[in-house]
Design a protein around this motif. Structure first.
Motif, PDB file in Angstrom:
ATOM      1  N   HIS A  47      -9.723   8.348   7.648  1.00 15.30           N
ATOM      2  CA  HIS A  47     -10.102   7.134   6.905  1.00 15.30           C
ATOM      3  C   HIS A  47     -11.609   7.121   6.629  1.00 15.30           C
ATOM      4  O   HIS A  47     -12.055   6.708   5.559  1.00 15.30           O
ATOM      5  CB  HIS A  47      -9.687   5.889   7.685  1.00 15.30           C
ATOM      6  CG  HIS A  47      -8.195   5.704   7.780  1.00 15.30           C
ATOM      7  ND1 HIS A  47      -7.310   6.356   6.955  1.00 15.30           N
ATOM      8  CD2 HIS A  47      -7.429   4.940   8.605  1.00 15.30           C
ATOM      9  CE1 HIS A  47      -6.069   6.003   7.262  1.00 15.30           C
ATOM     10  NE2 HIS A  47      -6.118   5.163   8.265  1.00 15.30           N
ATOM     11  N   GLU A  48     -12.373   7.585   7.619  1.00 13.90           N
ATOM     12  CA  GLU A  48     -13.831   7.653   7.392  1.00 13.90           C
ATOM     13  C   GLU A  48     -14.122   8.640   6.252  1.00 13.90           C
ATOM     14  O   GLU A  48     -14.876   8.324   5.329  1.00 13.90           O
ATOM     15  CB  GLU A  48     -14.556   8.084   8.672  1.00 13.90           C
ATOM     16  CG  GLU A  48     -16.036   8.266   8.410  1.00 13.90           C
ATOM     17  CD  GLU A  48     -16.877   8.553   9.646  1.00 13.90           C
ATOM     18  OE1 GLU A  48     -16.390   8.396  10.782  1.00 13.90           O
ATOM     19  OE2 GLU A  48     -18.044   8.930   9.450  1.00 13.90           O
ATOM     20  N   LYS A  49     -13.494   9.808   6.312  1.00 12.06           N
ATOM     21  CA  LYS A  49     -13.698  10.819   5.255  1.00 12.06           C
ATOM     22  C   LYS A  49     -13.251  10.302   3.890  1.00 12.06           C
ATOM     23  O   LYS A  49     -13.816  10.654   2.861  1.00 12.06           O
ATOM     24  CB  LYS A  49     -12.898  12.090   5.576  1.00 12.06           C
ATOM     25  CG  LYS A  49     -13.518  12.960   6.632  1.00 12.06           C
ATOM     26  CD  LYS A  49     -13.172  14.438   6.358  1.00 12.06           C
ATOM     27  CE  LYS A  49     -13.890  15.351   7.316  1.00 12.06           C
ATOM     28  NZ  LYS A  49     -13.091  15.607   8.533  1.00 12.06           N
ATOM     29  N   ALA A  50     -12.212   9.448   3.907  1.00 13.09           N
ATOM     30  CA  ALA A  50     -11.674   8.905   2.642  1.00 13.09           C
ATOM     31  C   ALA A  50     -12.592   7.840   2.047  1.00 13.09           C
ATOM     32  O   ALA A  50     -12.374   7.389   0.925  1.00 13.09           O
ATOM     33  CB  ALA A  50     -10.284   8.328   2.886  1.00 13.09           C
ATOM     34  N   THR A  75      -4.610   7.385  -0.142  1.00 13.24           N
ATOM     35  CA  THR A  75      -4.648   6.126  -0.918  1.00 13.24           C
ATOM     36  C   THR A  75      -6.021   5.478  -0.775  1.00 13.24           C
ATOM     37  O   THR A  75      -6.589   4.976  -1.759  1.00 13.24           O
ATOM     38  CB  THR A  75      -3.553   5.161  -0.380  1.00 13.24           C
ATOM     39  OG1 THR A  75      -2.315   5.847  -0.420  1.00 13.24           O
ATOM     40  CG2 THR A  75      -3.482   3.882  -1.169  1.00 13.24           C
ATOM     41  N   ILE A  76      -6.554   5.502   0.444  1.00 14.81           N
ATOM     42  CA  ILE A  76      -7.887   4.917   0.666  1.00 14.81           C
ATOM     43  C   ILE A  76      -8.923   5.681  -0.154  1.00 14.81           C
ATOM     44  O   ILE A  76      -9.818   5.092  -0.778  1.00 14.81           O
ATOM     45  CB  ILE A  76      -8.232   4.918   2.181  1.00 14.81           C
ATOM     46  CG1 ILE A  76      -7.282   3.961   2.921  1.00 14.81           C
ATOM     47  CG2 ILE A  76      -9.697   4.540   2.428  1.00 14.81           C
ATOM     48  CD1 ILE A  76      -7.441   3.929   4.432  1.00 14.81           C
ATOM     49  N   ALA A  77      -8.765   7.001  -0.221  1.00 19.33           N
ATOM     50  CA  ALA A  77      -9.712   7.816  -1.009  1.00 19.33           C
ATOM     51  C   ALA A  77      -9.656   7.423  -2.486  1.00 19.33           C
ATOM     52  O   ALA A  77     -10.695   7.290  -3.147  1.00 19.33           O
ATOM     53  CB  ALA A  77      -9.392   9.303  -0.832  1.00 19.33           C
ATOM     54  N   ALA A 110       0.824  -1.217   0.000  1.00 23.93           N
ATOM     55  CA  ALA A 110       0.000   0.000   0.000  1.00 23.93           C
ATOM     56  C   ALA A 110       0.857   1.266   0.000  1.00 23.93           C
ATOM     57  O   ALA A 110       0.350   2.363  -0.198  1.00 23.93           O
ATOM     58  CB  ALA A 110      -0.938  -0.004   1.206  1.00 23.93           C
ATOM     59  N   HIS A 111       2.169   1.103   0.215  1.00 23.10           N
ATOM     60  CA  HIS A 111       3.057   2.272   0.242  1.00 23.10           C
ATOM     61  C   HIS A 111       3.754   2.481  -1.095  1.00 23.10           C
ATOM     62  O   HIS A 111       4.531   3.419  -1.247  1.00 23.10           O
ATOM     63  CB  HIS A 111       4.100   2.106   1.361  1.00 23.10           C
ATOM     64  CG  HIS A 111       3.468   2.111   2.715  1.00 23.10           C
ATOM     65  ND1 HIS A 111       3.244   3.258   3.429  1.00 23.10           N
ATOM     66  CD2 HIS A 111       2.972   1.094   3.463  1.00 23.10           C
ATOM     67  CE1 HIS A 111       2.650   2.951   4.573  1.00 23.10           C
ATOM     68  NE2 HIS A 111       2.464   1.643   4.612  1.00 23.10           N
ATOM     69  N   GLY A 112       3.494   1.602  -2.059  1.00 21.98           N
ATOM     70  CA  GLY A 112       4.150   1.725  -3.368  1.00 21.98           C
ATOM     71  C   GLY A 112       3.307   2.555  -4.324  1.00 21.98           C
ATOM     72  O   GLY A 112       2.460   3.352  -3.919  1.00 21.98           O
ATOM     73  N   GLU A 113       3.542   2.334  -5.614  1.00 20.72           N
ATOM     74  CA  GLU A 113       2.806   3.043  -6.676  1.00 20.72           C
ATOM     75  C   GLU A 113       1.311   2.725  -6.583  1.00 20.72           C
ATOM     76  O   GLU A 113       0.936   1.550  -6.435  1.00 20.72           O
ATOM     77  CB  GLU A 113       3.290   2.551  -8.036  1.00 20.72           C
ATOM     78  CG  GLU A 113       4.609   3.128  -8.469  1.00 20.72           C
ATOM     79  CD  GLU A 113       4.499   4.623  -8.686  1.00 20.72           C
ATOM     80  OE1 GLU A 113       3.516   5.076  -9.304  1.00 20.72           O
ATOM     81  OE2 GLU A 113       5.393   5.338  -8.195  1.00 20.72           O
ATOM     82  N   PHE A 114       0.459   3.753  -6.744  1.00 16.62           N
ATOM     83  CA  PHE A 114      -0.982   3.514  -6.646  1.00 16.62           C
ATOM     84  C   PHE A 114      -1.464   2.530  -7.723  1.00 16.62           C
ATOM     85  O   PHE A 114      -2.295   1.663  -7.469  1.00 16.62           O
ATOM     86  CB  PHE A 114      -1.768   4.834  -6.742  1.00 16.62           C
ATOM     87  CG  PHE A 114      -3.246   4.592  -6.646  1.00 16.62           C
ATOM     88  CD1 PHE A 114      -3.841   4.329  -5.416  1.00 16.62           C
ATOM     89  CD2 PHE A 114      -4.040   4.550  -7.784  1.00 16.62           C
ATOM     90  CE1 PHE A 114      -5.193   4.044  -5.319  1.00 16.62           C
ATOM     91  CE2 PHE A 114      -5.393   4.275  -7.698  1.00 16.62           C
ATOM     92  CZ  PHE A 114      -5.975   4.030  -6.467  1.00 16.62           C
TER      93      PHE A 114
END
Ligand code: KIV
Length: 253
Positions: free
Chosen positions: A170-173, A122-124, A88-92
């Protein structure tokens, strides 16, 4: 009734969401027969059944393999799969491809991602792409080498504020739920009250909207289980007794 991210969101506030891990078709069938709400194909598969010391060595291929085995049980429970270490920390675009593999090849209906506030953008992007995300905060087992072990989270004011901020971001995302691991129970309760999405706790007290546990820990199949996990059956000893009876039957002949 088939559980969905929508039905889980609707269960907010009733403290009754039941989640458990499974890593194969047999255990997924057992969990589903017990009418749980969510089956998590956790990266705990690494230390619980694959013989690793932590979740860090678990790869995307392993997660796809185990998720597909769980999905073949066709459970009524929602099937969520962990995004493994580092990904999750790499390229989207890479992360999106991995979510696609977990959902298309593996049959996952949601992914779980460990991460603090830094993970919110990222979550968004994932939720905008149609990937349902369960955001995991508090103890993040994937950081075990960074942390030097496992511990309780939210004991200091700084950590408390950071966890509140992460939950809110995270909720907003667009995360459909929050997983709160090894968090001071009062803090887990406060986050639960404030959040409009469900919280699922593990080692974080009883005030969350639901609970999750590693199946092998409650069935007596884990040599090293956390102290908060209650053992409901000692299947490990029963299995050894059964295999020993089989051995005796063969050797008698
Ligand atoms: O990997 C896992 O099984 C988990 C649970 C401990 C919540 O993340």
């Amino acid at each position: 009734m088939k559980r969905t991210t929508k039905s889980l969101r609707q269960a907010k506030g009733n403290s009754q969401i039941v989640c458990i891990t499974a890593y194969d078709t047999v255990t997924a069938r057992l969990a589903d027969a017990a009418d749980v709400d969510v089956i998590l194909v956790g990266d705990s598969v690494g230390n619980v059944v694959l013989g690793f010391d932590s979740t860090v060595p678990v790869t995307v291929d392993m997660m796809v393999h185990h998720t597909a085995a769980v999905a073949r049980a066709r459970p009524s429970a929602l099937v969520a799969a962990d995004i493994p270490f580092g990904v999750a920390h790499g390229e989207f675009s890479e992360l999106l491809k991995i979510c696609m593999r977990l959902m298309q090849e593996g049959g996952a209906e949601a992914v779980k991602i460990e991460g603090g506030i830094e993970m919110a953008p990222t979550i968004a992007r994932l939720t905008a792409a149609g990937v349902p995300v369960w955001a995991h905060i508090g103890l993040q087992a994937q950081n075990v080498y960074q942390e030097g072990g496992y511990r309780k989270f939210g004991k200091t004011e700084d950590e408390k504020s950071a966890l509140f901020a992460a939950a809110n971001a995270h909720e907003k995302a667009g995360a459909f739920a929050l997983l709160l691991e090894m968090m001071v129970p009062e803090l887990a309760g406060e986050i639960t009250k404030k959040a409009s999405i469900p919280t699922v706790g593990i080692g974080s007290g009883t005030a969350c909207d639901g609970q999750i546990i590693v199946m092998h820990d409650i069935l007596g199949l884990s040599p090293k289980k956390p102290s908060f996990a209650k053992v409901y059956a000692d299947l490990g000893s029963q299995a050894v007794a059964a295999i020993s009876s089989y051995r005796d039957d063969i050797r008698r002949n």
